[in-house]
Design an enzyme around this catalytic site. Sequence first.
Site, short mmCIF file in Angstrom:
data_model
loop_
_atom_site.label_atom_id
_atom_site.label_comp_id
_atom_site.label_asym_id
_atom_site.label_seq_id
_atom_site.Cartn_x
_atom_site.Cartn_y
_atom_site.Cartn_z
N PHE A 275 0.87 -1.19 0.00
CA PHE A 275 0.00 0.00 0.00
C PHE A 275 0.90 1.24 0.00
O PHE A 275 0.80 2.11 0.85
CB PHE A 275 -0.93 0.02 1.22
N ASP B 294 1.01 -1.08 -4.94
CA ASP B 294 -0.21 -0.29 -4.75
C ASP B 294 -1.13 -0.60 -5.92
O ASP B 294 -0.67 -0.78 -7.04
CB ASP B 294 0.09 1.21 -4.70
N ASN C 18 -3.21 -5.68 -6.59
CA ASN C 18 -3.97 -5.78 -5.35
C ASN C 18 -3.08 -6.53 -4.35
O ASN C 18 -2.64 -7.65 -4.61
CB ASN C 18 -5.26 -6.56 -5.64
N ASP D 81 0.69 -0.71 5.29
CA ASP D 81 -0.01 0.54 5.65
C ASP D 81 -1.28 0.67 4.82
O ASP D 81 -1.39 1.53 3.94
CB ASP D 81 0.93 1.74 5.41
N CYS E 238 -5.14 2.70 10.46
CA CYS E 238 -5.59 4.09 10.57
C CYS E 238 -7.08 4.19 10.83
O CYS E 238 -7.70 5.22 10.58
CB CYS E 238 -5.19 4.89 9.33
N1 SAH Z 1 1.72 4.11 2.82
C1 SAH Z 1 1.12 5.23 2.12
C2 SAH Z 1 -0.34 5.42 2.39
C3 SAH Z 1 -1.19 4.30 1.98
S1 SAH Z 1 -2.84 4.78 1.77
C4 SAH Z 1 1.82 6.50 2.51
O1 SAH Z 1 2.49 6.53 3.53
O2 SAH Z 1 1.64 7.49 1.84
C5 SAH Z 1 -3.51 3.40 1.08
C6 SAH Z 1 -3.04 3.07 -0.33
O3 SAH Z 1 -3.46 1.74 -0.55
C7 SAH Z 1 -3.64 3.89 -1.46
O4 SAH Z 1 -2.59 4.39 -2.24
C8 SAH Z 1 -4.50 2.90 -2.27
O5 SAH Z 1 -4.38 3.09 -3.67
C9 SAH Z 1 -3.90 1.59 -1.90
N2 SAH Z 1 -4.77 0.42 -1.85
C10 SAH Z 1 -6.00 0.30 -1.29
N3 SAH Z 1 -6.44 -0.97 -1.34
C11 SAH Z 1 -5.45 -1.69 -1.95
C12 SAH Z 1 -5.29 -3.06 -2.28
N4 SAH Z 1 -6.23 -3.97 -1.99
N5 SAH Z 1 -4.14 -3.43 -2.88
C13 SAH Z 1 -3.20 -2.52 -3.18
N6 SAH Z 1 -3.29 -1.23 -2.87
C14 SAH Z 1 -4.40 -0.81 -2.27
#
Ligand code: SAH
Length: 400
Positions: A226, A248, A276, A303, A343
């Site tokens: 993520f 991501d 994903n 995250d 979060c």
């Molecule tokens: N670690 C990042 C914040 C993550 S926010 C930072 O510090 O800036 C959550 C992120 O997860 C988003 O960018 C979103 O696109 C991604 N996301 C949400 N569900 C997801 C999934 N199932 N697989 C991959 N990415 C995902």
Amino acid sequence: MTTRPSILLKPGEADRIVAGHPWIYRGSILRLSQPVDDGNVVQVKDHRQRLLGTGFYNSRSKIAVRVLDPDRVEIDQSFFESRFRAALALRQRHQPDATSFRVVNAESDFLSGLIVDQYEDVLSLQISALGMDRCKNTIVAALQTVLAPRAILERSDVASRKFEGLEEASGVLAGQLDGPVHIRLNGLQFTVDLVGGHKTGLYLDQQLNYQAVAQFAKGAQVLDCFSFLGGFGLHAARAGAAHVHMLDQSEDAVAASLRNAQANGLAASCTAEAVNVFDWLNAQTRTGPNERLVPKFDLIVLDPPSFTRSRAAVPDALRGYKEIHLRALKLLKPGGVLATFCCSHHVNTALFQDVILAAAFDARKVLRRVATYSQSPDHPIIPSIPETEYLKGFAFELVR
Ligand code: SAH
């Protein structure tokens, strides 16, 4: 001062307000001294007519009054200026080197319904309450006086505005802004598209944690799940990681994280994939009948977004959290570190750790907790306002 309408609270409803919580629900109101228009300023009193504070009224919202101050005050430009100065002083005390940070974090700064982020010399504001929305021009003027930004942008395109009877709104409110903004976090450069991006700016609440988690990265094979714009990944790469792989589901985020790696001279040690995370971890941990999984990573960061918009969604979210922890632990080398964050306000620290331990049990792993994390200090926690505390994280070393 003309006499303001008063809102009298039912017996027993005053304590939360005295303790600093700004929300008064409709059901807590005994009566109004006179009819009040939505969005107007009222004084709040207990059932014995003792003053509890000044706030915005909105009959349409579940939160009927948002208290702004415990005294009888004018909500004018000098009120906002002094609130902004106090908020800024707090950031300068706790994050003195930050040039991009959250200047105003709503309830955390006793300004319910207002968020202001500073991205270098650009401000991005979000208004989610009717009374605050009525003060938009005054807020803009006060921000110009206190912070003198190059531009002020509004990103009030949040669905929750409809609960206040407000339409979504966005656009440049003052100054000029064309193109993305280059910002610095702990000395690393990130490019953020404040106007166009589907997401406002970036997650400033992790600023201190990027640095803290990077201490585990030297020489490490790192997996950043993520990853969004690469916050954790790039800090790890700078700290001397052997390699960082970022995941991501958003193609735009992956492309941006690779551009950010390039801009910081870290491209050689960074790769990223638009996938994903659930599917990817699943595929990586699938084994044939006589096959043993060889763990590859020394540092894994999880995250995810908040899987819980409401309390009702908590059980599903917990299943999701458990699943990714179980799989991540299988990919972690002994002695490696799992840095993991949640979060969601609805999942507290104890519950979050329980989920991780349940995953560790199922994976037959034993963990040593080596760090606990919270939101950066520009998202202040006011314990008497439980909603202000939402980000929690841990670093666990894999004992075996
Ligand atoms: N670690 C990042 C914040 C993550 S926010 C930072 O510090 O800036 C959550 C992120 O997860 C988003 O960018 C979103 O696109 C991604 N996301 C949400 N569900 C997801 C999934 N199932 N697989 C991959 N990415 C995902």
